[in-house]
Design a protein around this motif. Structure first.
Motif, PDB file in Angstrom:
ATOM      1  N   GLN A  15       0.826  -1.201   0.000  1.00 34.16           N
ATOM      2  CA  GLN A  15       0.000   0.000   0.000  1.00 34.16           C
ATOM      3  C   GLN A  15       0.863   1.255   0.000  1.00 34.16           C
ATOM      4  OE1 GLN A  15      -2.550  -0.339   3.403  1.00 34.16           O
ATOM      5  NE2 GLN A  15      -4.063  -1.579   2.314  1.00 34.16           N
ATOM      6  N   ALA A  16       1.914   1.261   0.792  1.00 34.67           N
ATOM      7  CA  ALA A  16       2.803   2.415   0.855  1.00 34.67           C
ATOM      8  C   ALA A  16       3.473   2.654  -0.489  1.00 34.67           C
ATOM      9  CB  ALA A  16       3.855   2.219   1.950  1.00 34.67           C
ATOM     10  N   GLN A  17       3.903   1.580  -1.138  1.00 33.20           N
ATOM     11  CA  GLN A  17       4.536   1.730  -2.443  1.00 33.20           C
ATOM     12  C   GLN A  17       3.542   2.228  -3.481  1.00 33.20           C
ATOM     13  OE1 GLN A  17       6.227  -2.187  -2.907  1.00 33.20           O
ATOM     14  NE2 GLN A  17       8.208  -1.513  -2.127  1.00 33.20           N
ATOM     15  N   ALA A  18       2.309   1.815  -3.389  1.00 32.90           N
ATOM     16  CA  ALA A  18       1.289   2.271  -4.332  1.00 32.90           C
ATOM     17  C   ALA A  18       1.043   3.766  -4.172  1.00 32.90           C
ATOM     18  CB  ALA A  18      -0.007   1.499  -4.127  1.00 32.90           C
ATOM     19  N   ARG A  19       1.214   4.279  -2.945  1.00 31.85           N
ATOM     20  CA  ARG A  19       1.006   5.700  -2.692  1.00 31.85           C
ATOM     21  C   ARG A  19       2.282   6.510  -2.872  1.00 31.85           C
ATOM     22  NH1 ARG A  19      -2.205   3.749   1.859  1.00 31.85           N
ATOM     23  NH2 ARG A  19      -0.352   4.021   3.114  1.00 31.85           N
ATOM     24  N   ALA A  20       3.402   5.868  -3.125  1.00 35.30           N
ATOM     25  CA  ALA A  20       4.677   6.559  -3.255  1.00 35.30           C
ATOM     26  C   ALA A  20       4.596   7.602  -4.360  1.00 35.30           C
ATOM     27  CB  ALA A  20       5.790   5.561  -3.551  1.00 35.30           C
ATOM     28  N   GLN A  21       5.318   8.671  -4.151  1.00 39.05           N
ATOM     29  CA  GLN A  21       5.331   9.749  -5.124  1.00 39.05           C
ATOM     30  C   GLN A  21       6.120   9.339  -6.359  1.00 39.05           C
ATOM     31  OE1 GLN A  21       6.990  12.842  -2.664  1.00 39.05           O
ATOM     32  NE2 GLN A  21       4.960  13.650  -2.201  1.00 39.05           N
ATOM     33  N   ASP A  22       5.625   9.749  -7.518  1.00 40.55           N
ATOM     34  CA  ASP A  22       6.242   9.433  -8.797  1.00 40.55           C
ATOM     35  C   ASP A  22       6.425  10.733  -9.574  1.00 40.55           C
ATOM     36  OD1 ASP A  22       6.844   8.677 -11.412  1.00 40.55           O
ATOM     37  OD2 ASP A  22       5.367   7.067 -11.467  1.00 40.55           O
ATOM     38  N   ALA A  23       7.654  11.270  -9.567  1.00 39.31           N
ATOM     39  CA  ALA A  23       7.924  12.556 -10.211  1.00 39.31           C
ATOM     40  C   ALA A  23       7.648  12.519 -11.712  1.00 39.31           C
ATOM     41  CB  ALA A  23       9.360  12.984  -9.937  1.00 39.31           C
ATOM     42  N   ALA A  24       7.932  11.401 -12.370  1.00 35.89           N
ATOM     43  CA  ALA A  24       7.678  11.305 -13.812  1.00 35.89           C
ATOM     44  C   ALA A  24       6.181  11.410 -14.098  1.00 35.89           C
ATOM     45  CB  ALA A  24       8.247  10.002 -14.369  1.00 35.89           C
ATOM     46  N   ALA A  25       5.362  10.745 -13.286  1.00 41.47           N
ATOM     47  CA  ALA A  25       3.913  10.867 -13.439  1.00 41.47           C
ATOM     48  C   ALA A  25       3.475  12.286 -13.090  1.00 41.47           C
ATOM     49  CB  ALA A  25       3.202   9.850 -12.559  1.00 41.47           C
ATOM     50  N   GLY A  26       4.124  12.891 -12.104  1.00 44.02           N
ATOM     51  CA  GLY A  26       3.820  14.264 -11.720  1.00 44.02           C
ATOM     52  C   GLY A  26       4.105  15.257 -12.827  1.00 44.02           C
ATOM     53  N   GLU A  27       5.132  14.982 -13.611  1.00 45.01           N
ATOM     54  CA  GLU A  27       5.441  15.856 -14.747  1.00 45.01           C
ATOM     55  C   GLU A  27       4.293  15.832 -15.752  1.00 45.01           C
ATOM     56  OE1 GLU A  27       9.052  16.890 -17.850  1.00 45.01           O
ATOM     57  OE2 GLU A  27       9.125  14.992 -16.743  1.00 45.01           O
ATOM     58  N   LYS A  28       3.695  14.670 -15.940  1.00 46.70           N
ATOM     59  CA  LYS A  28       2.539  14.563 -16.841  1.00 46.70           C
ATOM     60  C   LYS A  28       1.357  15.349 -16.289  1.00 46.70           C
ATOM     61  CE  LYS A  28       4.007  10.180 -18.728  1.00 46.70           C
ATOM     62  NZ  LYS A  28       3.891   8.739 -18.642  1.00 46.70           N
ATOM     63  N   THR A  29       1.135  15.269 -14.990  1.00 46.29           N
ATOM     64  CA  THR A  29       0.061  16.045 -14.367  1.00 46.29           C
ATOM     65  C   THR A  29       0.347  17.536 -14.485  1.00 46.29           C
ATOM     66  OG1 THR A  29      -0.463  14.256 -12.832  1.00 46.29           O
ATOM     67  CG2 THR A  29      -1.163  16.468 -12.198  1.00 46.29           C
ATOM     68  N   TYR A  30       1.614  17.914 -14.345  1.00 47.57           N
ATOM     69  CA  TYR A  30       2.006  19.323 -14.427  1.00 47.57           C
ATOM     70  C   TYR A  30       1.710  19.919 -15.804  1.00 47.57           C
ATOM     71  CZ  TYR A  30       4.671  23.614 -13.971  1.00 47.57           C
ATOM     72  OH  TYR A  30       5.030  24.938 -13.942  1.00 47.57           O
ATOM     73  N   ALA A  31       1.554  19.097 -16.819  1.00 44.50           N
ATOM     74  CA  ALA A  31       1.276  19.601 -18.165  1.00 44.50           C
ATOM     75  C   ALA A  31       0.073  20.541 -18.166  1.00 44.50           C
ATOM     76  CB  ALA A  31       1.067  18.450 -19.135  1.00 44.50           C
ATOM     77  N   GLN A  32      -0.929  20.262 -17.355  1.00 43.10           N
ATOM     78  CA  GLN A  32      -2.100  21.133 -17.310  1.00 43.10           C
ATOM     79  C   GLN A  32      -1.798  22.445 -16.582  1.00 43.10           C
ATOM     80  OE1 GLN A  32      -5.379  19.552 -14.690  1.00 43.10           O
ATOM     81  NE2 GLN A  32      -4.002  17.807 -14.580  1.00 43.10           N
ATOM     82  N   CYS A  33      -0.762  22.482 -15.770  1.00 47.75           N
ATOM     83  CA  CYS A  33      -0.370  23.697 -15.044  1.00 47.75           C
ATOM     84  C   CYS A  33       0.415  24.652 -15.948  1.00 47.75           C
ATOM     85  CB  CYS A  33       0.497  23.340 -13.840  1.00 47.75           C
ATOM     86  SG  CYS A  33      -0.217  22.107 -12.730  1.00 47.75           S
ATOM     87  N   ARG A  34       1.055  24.091 -16.976  1.00 46.96           N
ATOM     88  CA  ARG A  34       1.930  24.881 -17.854  1.00 46.96           C
ATOM     89  C   ARG A  34       1.210  26.017 -18.573  1.00 46.96           C
ATOM     90  NH1 ARG A  34       4.508  19.763 -19.258  1.00 46.96           N
ATOM     91  NH2 ARG A  34       6.479  19.778 -18.147  1.00 46.96           N
TER      92      ARG A  34
END
Length: 128
Positions: A15-34
């Motif tokens: 469960q902890a690993q599933a919730r671990a932060q993923d910067a590469a996935a975060g970069e994809k999410t950040y695309a909408q912030c750009r």
């Protein structure tokens, strides 16, 4: 009983690993912030302020950006929990903010976004 404890521990670890932060996935999410926010060594304030070094920074302190009075008087510091709460519903967290974003509701995507943002120091240098 001896078999149950290791199984419980493995379950919690998964469960902890599933919730671990993923910067590469975060970069994809950040695309909408750009559309409004830049990040990196050449970033400039645009519709929104530069996001370099945002985690750990006090709200409304990015030089050269014209913040709303609501953000200036919010008293917030962008730690992980505060940023996560804000990004879920910016107008609820800081009524009167200029940010028009409706919010990001998915906790995993928020954690990933935070991981992406944390990579950048105040000058926009990305940690290795």
């Amino acid at each position: 009983m001896k078999m149950i404890l290791p199984l419980v521990a493995l379950g919690l670890l998964a469960q902890a690993q599933a919730r671990a932060q993923d910067a590469a996935a975060g970069e994809k999410t950040y695309a909408q912030c750009r559309a409004c926010h830049q990040i990196g060594e050449t970033a400039k304030n645009t519709v929104g302020p530069v996001m370099n070094g945002v985690i750990g920074r006090k709200a409304a302190e990015r030089e050269g950006y014209s913040y709303s009075n609501a953000m200036k008087s919010s008293g917030l510091t962008w730690d992980e929990a505060t940023f996560a709460d804000y990004i879920k519903d910016p107008k609820a967290k800081v009524p009167g903010t200029k940010m028009i974003y409706a919010g990001l509701k998915d906790d995993k995507r928020i954690a990933d976004l935070v991981a992406f943002l944390k990579q950048f120091d105040a000058e926009g240098k990305k940690a290795p």
